[in-house]
Design a protein around this motif. Structure first.
Motif, PDB file in Angstrom:
ATOM      1  N   ARG A  69       0.851  -1.190   0.000  1.00 53.72           N
ATOM      2  CA  ARG A  69       0.000   0.000   0.000  1.00 53.72           C
ATOM      3  C   ARG A  69       0.885   1.238   0.000  1.00 53.72           C
ATOM      4  O   ARG A  69       0.532   2.282   0.524  1.00 53.72           O
ATOM      5  N   TYR A  70       2.037   1.093  -0.586  1.00 51.18           N
ATOM      6  CA  TYR A  70       3.027   2.161  -0.616  1.00 51.18           C
ATOM      7  C   TYR A  70       2.578   3.308  -1.500  1.00 51.18           C
ATOM      8  O   TYR A  70       1.687   3.179  -2.318  1.00 51.18           O
ATOM      9  N   ASN A  71       3.232   4.401  -1.302  1.00 54.74           N
ATOM     10  CA  ASN A  71       3.122   5.485  -2.269  1.00 54.74           C
ATOM     11  C   ASN A  71       4.549   5.757  -2.737  1.00 54.74           C
ATOM     12  O   ASN A  71       5.512   5.275  -2.148  1.00 54.74           O
ATOM     13  N   TYR A  72       4.681   6.504  -3.774  1.00 58.27           N
ATOM     14  CA  TYR A  72       6.013   6.677  -4.330  1.00 58.27           C
ATOM     15  C   TYR A  72       6.893   7.607  -3.512  1.00 58.27           C
ATOM     16  O   TYR A  72       8.103   7.603  -3.672  1.00 58.27           O
ATOM     17  N   GLN A  73       6.311   8.351  -2.561  1.00 56.77           N
ATOM     18  CA  GLN A  73       7.150   9.122  -1.639  1.00 56.77           C
ATOM     19  C   GLN A  73       7.880   8.160  -0.706  1.00 56.77           C
ATOM     20  O   GLN A  73       9.051   8.350  -0.391  1.00 56.77           O
ATOM     21  N   THR A  74       7.180   7.115  -0.253  1.00 55.55           N
ATOM     22  CA  THR A  74       7.812   6.105   0.596  1.00 55.55           C
ATOM     23  C   THR A  74       8.919   5.396  -0.176  1.00 55.55           C
ATOM     24  O   THR A  74      10.012   5.181   0.346  1.00 55.55           O
ATOM     25  N   MET A  75       8.640   5.050  -1.428  1.00 53.10           N
ATOM     26  CA  MET A  75       9.655   4.394  -2.246  1.00 53.10           C
ATOM     27  C   MET A  75      10.853   5.321  -2.456  1.00 53.10           C
ATOM     28  O   MET A  75      11.994   4.885  -2.399  1.00 53.10           O
ATOM     29  N   ALA A  76      10.587   6.596  -2.676  1.00 56.07           N
ATOM     30  CA  ALA A  76      11.677   7.556  -2.858  1.00 56.07           C
ATOM     31  C   ALA A  76      12.539   7.616  -1.608  1.00 56.07           C
ATOM     32  O   ALA A  76      13.769   7.701  -1.686  1.00 56.07           O
ATOM     33  N   SER A  77      11.910   7.555  -0.432  1.00 54.22           N
ATOM     34  CA  SER A  77      12.672   7.561   0.824  1.00 54.22           C
ATOM     35  C   SER A  77      13.570   6.337   0.911  1.00 54.22           C
ATOM     36  O   SER A  77      14.728   6.439   1.327  1.00 54.22           O
ATOM     37  N   LEU A  78      13.050   5.181   0.536  1.00 53.02           N
ATOM     38  CA  LEU A  78      13.860   3.959   0.570  1.00 53.02           C
ATOM     39  C   LEU A  78      15.030   4.039  -0.414  1.00 53.02           C
ATOM     40  O   LEU A  78      16.133   3.617  -0.097  1.00 53.02           O
ATOM     41  N   VAL A  79      14.789   4.593  -1.584  1.00 53.25           N
ATOM     42  CA  VAL A  79      15.862   4.747  -2.571  1.00 53.25           C
ATOM     43  C   VAL A  79      16.919   5.716  -2.052  1.00 53.25           C
ATOM     44  O   VAL A  79      18.121   5.458  -2.161  1.00 53.25           O
ATOM     45  N   ARG A  80      16.479   6.820  -1.461  1.00 50.20           N
ATOM     46  CA  ARG A  80      17.418   7.805  -0.906  1.00 50.20           C
ATOM     47  C   ARG A  80      18.254   7.163   0.202  1.00 50.20           C
ATOM     48  O   ARG A  80      19.471   7.343   0.264  1.00 50.20           O
ATOM     49  N   GLU A  81      17.618   6.374   1.076  1.00 59.02           N
ATOM     50  CA  GLU A  81      18.349   5.682   2.136  1.00 59.02           C
ATOM     51  C   GLU A  81      19.347   4.699   1.535  1.00 59.02           C
ATOM     52  O   GLU A  81      20.450   4.529   2.066  1.00 59.02           O
ATOM     53  N   SER A  82      18.975   4.048   0.441  1.00 55.25           N
ATOM     54  CA  SER A  82      19.886   3.120  -0.237  1.00 55.25           C
ATOM     55  C   SER A  82      21.128   3.842  -0.731  1.00 55.25           C
ATOM     56  O   SER A  82      22.230   3.309  -0.675  1.00 55.25           O
ATOM     57  N   ASP A  83      20.934   5.071  -1.229  1.00 51.85           N
ATOM     58  CA  ASP A  83      22.066   5.869  -1.697  1.00 51.85           C
ATOM     59  C   ASP A  83      23.002   6.228  -0.557  1.00 51.85           C
ATOM     60  O   ASP A  83      24.219   6.247  -0.714  1.00 51.85           O
ATOM     61  N   GLU A  84      22.414   6.531   0.608  1.00 43.25           N
ATOM     62  CA  GLU A  84      23.196   7.022   1.741  1.00 43.25           C
ATOM     63  C   GLU A  84      23.835   5.896   2.543  1.00 43.25           C
ATOM     64  O   GLU A  84      24.857   6.099   3.187  1.00 43.25           O
ATOM     65  N   ASP A  85      23.228   4.697   2.526  1.00 47.08           N
ATOM     66  CA  ASP A  85      23.719   3.583   3.327  1.00 47.08           C
ATOM     67  C   ASP A  85      23.674   2.300   2.496  1.00 47.08           C
ATOM     68  O   ASP A  85      22.603   1.717   2.327  1.00 47.08           O
ATOM     69  N   PRO A  86      24.808   1.863   1.976  1.00 47.08           N
ATOM     70  CA  PRO A  86      24.819   0.663   1.133  1.00 47.08           C
ATOM     71  C   PRO A  86      24.211  -0.565   1.809  1.00 47.08           C
ATOM     72  O   PRO A  86      23.680  -1.446   1.135  1.00 47.08           O
ATOM     73  N   ASP A  87      24.263  -0.634   3.145  1.00 47.82           N
ATOM     74  CA  ASP A  87      23.674  -1.770   3.852  1.00 47.82           C
ATOM     75  C   ASP A  87      22.148  -1.762   3.780  1.00 47.82           C
ATOM     76  O   ASP A  87      21.504  -2.771   4.036  1.00 47.82           O
TER      77      ASP A  87
END
Length: 92
Positions: A50-68
């Motif tokens: 039930r995600y929205n793309y703002q949530t997905m954007a947050s996860l992508v941004r976190e992926s950029d900042e923390d490889p783990d």
């Protein structure tokens, strides 16, 4: 851009701090949500159905900042990721 060329994150001008703001944008490739939904389910992210793309954007941004914290390639391959940069300022 100017900030990158000069190795700056921000600068002060006339009592204001000027900085570059980065916003990550995410949308399904070709507008097709189904591959993203299936990839989320297969990779243990079913709670985001039930995600929205703002949530997905947050996860992508976190992926950029923390490889783990990076999202599996199977999910990333279903998304179009973009960046929008704007110059912002605040009182110093």
């Amino acid at each position: 851009g100017f900030f990158e060329q000069h190795g700056l994150q921000n600068m002060r001008i006339d009592g204001r701090t000027v900085y570059l703001y980065r916003r990550v944008t995410v949308k399904p490739k070709d507008g097709d949500h189904a591959p993203t939904v299936e990839a989320l389910r297969r990779n243990g992210y079913g709670d985001l159905l039930r995600y929205n793309y703002q949530t997905m954007a947050s996860l992508v941004r976190e992926s950029d900042e923390d490889p783990d914290a990076s999202l599996p390639p199977e999910i990333m391959d279903t998304l179009e990721v973009g960046e929008v940069f704007t110059i912002r300022s605040r009182k110093s």
